[in-house]
Enzyme design. Structure first.
Site: not given
Ligand code: PCA
Length: 199
Positions: A80, A143, A165
Site C-alpha cells: 500500500e 487495516c 494487503h
Molecule cells: N482486512 C481488513 C481488516 C483486517 C483485515 O485483514 C481491512 O482491509 O481493513
C-alpha cells in the site's frame, strides 16, 4: 540484531480464516538475512489493534514494521502506498464498532505515505511469478486505521514502516472470488521482507 515486527489480523466479518494473521504466525521466530521476525496477530478492531501496535513498538523497538491485512477481491500481493485519516466502513469491527466519516486523528494530516519502497517490493515479488502490484488505497477500515497509526507513531524515526494487503484464501463459499494459497503468500511476504532489508 535487526528486528522485524510483522503483524496480521484475526478473522473478521464472519470469515473463518484470515491469511494475514496466519502469515505472521508462520514467520514468527524465523530469521531473514540475519534479522529476527516477531510475528503477531492483531485483533480486527480499530482501537484494540492500534493500542496493541503501540505496545509492540515500545516492547520490540523494531527496525522494520510490516503490517499485513486481507483484502477480499484482490488477486495480488499489494504493497500500500498511502494511509488516509479516515475510518469509514459499512461493516462492524470485531468489537462491534461501526465508524462512518470519522477522522482517525482529528487535525492530523489527510494522508501519510508508506516509508517502504513499494515498487521495489512489488517488482521483487512479481519477479518470482507471484502476482503483485502497488495499491493506492488501503480502504478505510481497520487495516487503513492501523497503517495510518503506524506511520504516525514512527514518523521522524528511522523505522521502515508499511503495509501490504494480501488476497483471500481459496474459499468454497466464494468460488468466483480471486484467491491465493497460503504458501504462495508466505513466500511473497518473505521476498517483500528481504527487499525491505536490502533497501
Ligand atoms: N482486512 C481488513 C481488516 C483486517 C483485515 O485483514 C481491512 O482491509 O481493513
Amino acid at each position: 540484531m535487526t528486528t522485524i515486527l510483522l503483524t496480521g489480523f484475526n478473522p473478521f466479518a464472519g470469515d473463518a480464516r484470515n491469511p494475514s494473521g496466519e502469515i505472521a504466525s508462520r514467520l514468527d521466530g524465523i530469521r531473514i538475512g540475519g534479522a529476527l521476525v516477531r510475528g503477531v496477530v492483531l485483533p480486527t478492531a480499530y482501537d484494540a489493534a492500534a493500542e496493541q501496535l503501540r505496545v509492540l513498538l515500545d516492547e520490540h523497538r523494531p527496525d522494520v514494521v510490516l503490517c499485513l491485512g486481507m483484502a477480499v477481491g484482490r488477486s495480488a500481493i499489494t504493497p500500500e502506498r498511502i494511509a488516509i485519516n479516515l475510518d469509514d466502513a459499512a461493516i462492524a469491527d470485531n468489537a462491534g464498532d461501526i465508524r462512518r466519516d470519522s477522522p482517525i486523528e482529528p487535525g492530523g494530516p489527510d494522508g501519510r505515505f508508506s516509508r517502504l519502497a513499494v515498487h521495489a517490493i512489488a517488482d521483487a515479488v512479481a519477479a518470482v511469478g507471484i502476482p503483485a502490484a502497488v495499491s493506492l488505497s488501503a480502504g478505510a477500515f481497520v487495516c487503513n486505521h492501523v497503517f495510518y497509526t503506524l506511520l504516525g507513531l514512527t514518523s521522524g524515526t528511522a523505522v521502515r514502516a508499511g503495509f501490504i494487503h494480501v488476497p483471500a484464501l481459496p474459499d468454497a463459499a466464494r468460488p468466483e472470488a480471486p484467491a491465493m494459497d497460503l504458501d504462495t503468500m508466505v513466500r511473497g511476504v518473505t521476498i517483500a521482507l528481504e527487499t525491505i532489508l536490502a533497501s
